[in-house]
Design an enzyme around this catalytic site. Structure first.
Site, PDB file in Angstrom:
ATOM      1  N   GLU A   1       0.883  -1.105   0.069  1.00  0.00           N
ATOM      2  CA  GLU A   1       0.083  -0.074   0.017  1.00  0.00           C
ATOM      3  C   GLU A   1       1.012   1.189  -0.049  1.00  0.00           C
ATOM      4  O   GLU A   1       1.546   1.598   0.815  1.00  0.00           O
ATOM      5  CB  GLU A   1      -1.102  -0.034   1.394  1.00  0.00           C
ATOM      6  CG  GLU A   1      -2.114  -1.138   1.342  1.00  0.00           C
ATOM      7  CD  GLU A   1      -2.883  -0.750   2.555  1.00  0.00           C
ATOM      8  OE1 GLU A   1      -4.352  -1.230   2.338  1.00  0.00           O
ATOM      9  OE2 GLU A   1      -2.518  -0.561   3.628  1.00  0.00           O
ATOM     10  N   CYS A   2       0.688   2.182  -0.985  1.00  0.00           N
ATOM     11  CA  CYS A   2       1.263   3.424  -1.204  1.00  0.00           C
ATOM     12  C   CYS A   2       3.068   3.291  -1.013  1.00  0.00           C
ATOM     13  O   CYS A   2       3.567   2.745  -1.938  1.00  0.00           O
ATOM     14  CB  CYS A   2       0.793   4.301  -0.033  1.00  0.00           C
ATOM     15  SG  CYS A   2       1.205   6.182  -0.293  1.00  0.00           S
ATOM     16  N   GLY A   3       3.680   3.363   0.449  1.00  0.00           N
ATOM     17  CA  GLY A   3       4.964   3.205   0.395  1.00  0.00           C
ATOM     18  C   GLY A   3       5.319   1.495   0.023  1.00  0.00           C
ATOM     19  O   GLY A   3       6.386   1.403  -0.461  1.00  0.00           O
TER      20      GLY A   3
ATOM     21  N   THR B   1      -0.656  -0.769  -4.563  1.00  0.00           N
ATOM     22  CA  THR B   1      -1.802   0.292  -4.817  1.00  0.00           C
ATOM     23  C   THR B   1      -1.428   1.404  -4.041  1.00  0.00           C
ATOM     24  O   THR B   1      -0.972   1.349  -2.729  1.00  0.00           O
ATOM     25  CB  THR B   1      -3.232  -0.409  -4.486  1.00  0.00           C
ATOM     26  OG1 THR B   1      -4.059   0.659  -4.557  1.00  0.00           O
ATOM     27  CG2 THR B   1      -2.984  -0.984  -2.933  1.00  0.00           C
TER      28      THR B   1
END
Length: 432
Positions: free
Chosen positions: A313-315, A414
């Site tokens: 997620e993201c990072g 994502t």
């Protein structure tokens, strides 16, 4: 568990400091405080946890649904729940502080900036209370905490101006030591730069904690939900200074259904033996050099190509990419699992609640299933022309405005931060 909401007239009015001072005041009375935060946030809750000594609950009707949010509140433990609002009381068209208070039927204490006013503080608070009444909203604004208020004549002027329907719950004096340093993505985390406890205790003396306990009330409870069955699987969760944006409910769900082991890529840990990997968001751009030299990245690459399920997620998406370029134009090789090159920017690239529609059954999620979450990032991803995506974007920005969830093998990366109530983590566990 009884509770109340600390709301603000606007962003930046001092809700977090007020929440922390109230927490200290209640603890001084022997109360165990369960902190909570309205809206999607990882940073304010880290300051709650640093002071209260327990994870802060996330309360958001968009992320969790109304029943999911009620159940998340119910899973908290303590004598009283102190809920910090998001932005101003009525701001936010998906999950405002007002909506959270309404769904939970909790009273609202309004934080009002009193640095340059007395009677006007009362007028502002009265306007916020009457706005709900005239709009037909069932929001119970019961009183105020005066931020940046001096004692003596200043305090008396504020108290005397309040109408009978609004109570004075104290003040946060303008003292040093209550500032929270900021950076991109907001304030610094609570375990990095916690607010000075001596300053908070000095402020807490001016909070009428006994009256706050008197107005606190318990939301209507829901029937217990049947838990998802546990699985004999092990999930490795990255947990260090680069990976720190995790909802407590997500870890609770993972621990309830699997064995969770943590590893610290920035500290040189290799990936432990596991059946799946969760890479949460955080600040990989601040630790890009350590990550580039971490043995866990090469192991992630090898295990991903072998079909190990990985959710980033993201990072986590950034670390799974081919490369990461920081704002000082230094480029570092990452795990190379996903066909994308990530670049950091000085200004945020997305900030919103998001809604995604599944495309090709990521982790077995049926196609056309909708997933809700939120995004807040300063990076962008330049993806290969033949890249495959797991989700279409119905609301938000995602990776390219139309798609999110870059996928390769059994890996999905994502920009969407999902809550345990979204169903994403149960699907991930079931795929192991």
């Amino acid at each position: 568990m009884n509770g109340f909401v600390i709301a603000g007239t606007a962003s930046g009015v001092g809700k977090t400091v007020a929440t922390l001072a109230v927490t200290r005041a209640l603890e001084a009375m022997g109360q165990t405080v369960q902190p909570a935060k309205a809206g999607p946030d990882f940073i304010d809750p880290s300051h709650h946890a640093a002071i209260a000594g327990r994870p802060s609950r996330t309360l958001d009707t968009w992320l969790e649904g109304e029943d999911g949010m009620r159940r998340n509140y119910d899973r908290g433990t303590g004598d009283v729940c102190v809920v910090e609002g998001v932005m101003g009381l009525y701001d936010g068209n998906q999950s405002s502080t007002a909506r959270v208070a309404d769904v939970l039927d909790l009273p609202v204490v309004l934080v009002v900036d009193a640095s340059a006013g007395m009677e006007s503080v009362a007028a502002t608070a009265l306007g916020f209370r009457e706005y709900a009444e005239r709009a037909g909203q069932d929001i119970d604004v019961v009183g105020i905490i005066a931020q940046h208020a001096h004692g003596g004549r200043h305090e008396r002027g504020i108290r005397d101006a309040l109408p009978d329907k609004l109570e004075y719950f104290g003040r946060i004096p303008p003292i040093s030591g209550l500032e929270i340093p900021d950076r991109h993505l907001g304030l610094q985390m609570g375990d990095e730069r916690p607010v000075d406890t001596d300053a908070l205790d000095e402020a807490a003396v001016h909070v009428r904690a006994n009256r706050l306990l008197d107005i606190a009330r318990e939301p209507p409870s829901l029937p217990a939900q049947e838990p998802n069955p546990a699985r004999n699987r092990r999930v490795a969760v990255a947990q260090d200074t680069a990976f720190r944006f995790v909802y407590p409910a997500v870890i609770e769900r993972l621990r309830a259904r699997t064995e969770v082991v943590t590893f610290a890529p920035t500290m040189g840990d290799d990936l432990p033996d596991c059946d799946g990997v969760y890479l949460p968001g955080g600040y990989p751009e601040l630790h890009a050099e350590q990550l580039a030299n971490s043995p866990s990245l090469s192991t992630l690459s090898a295990r991903a190509s072998g079909g190990l399920p990985i959710l980033g997620e993201c990072g986590g998406l950034m670390v799974l990419a081919e490369s990461l370029t920081t704002t000082n134009e230094r480029t570092y090789s990452m795990a190379g699992v996903l066909p994308a090159d990530v670049r950091m920017h000085e200004r945020y690239q997305a900030l919103d609640h998001v809604e995604l529609r599944a495309r090709a059954k990521p982790f077995g999620i049926d196609s056309a299933t909708t997933i809700r979450g939120h995004e807040f990032h300063y990076s962008s991803a330049n993806v290969a022309s033949d890249a495959t995506f797991a989700f279409d974007v119905r609301r938000g920005t995602g990776i390219n405005g139309e798609h999110d969830g870059l996928t390769e093998f059994e890996t999905v990366g994502t920009y969407c931060h999902a809550h345990a109530a979204s169903g994403v983590f149960d699907a991930f566990i079931d795929s192991l």
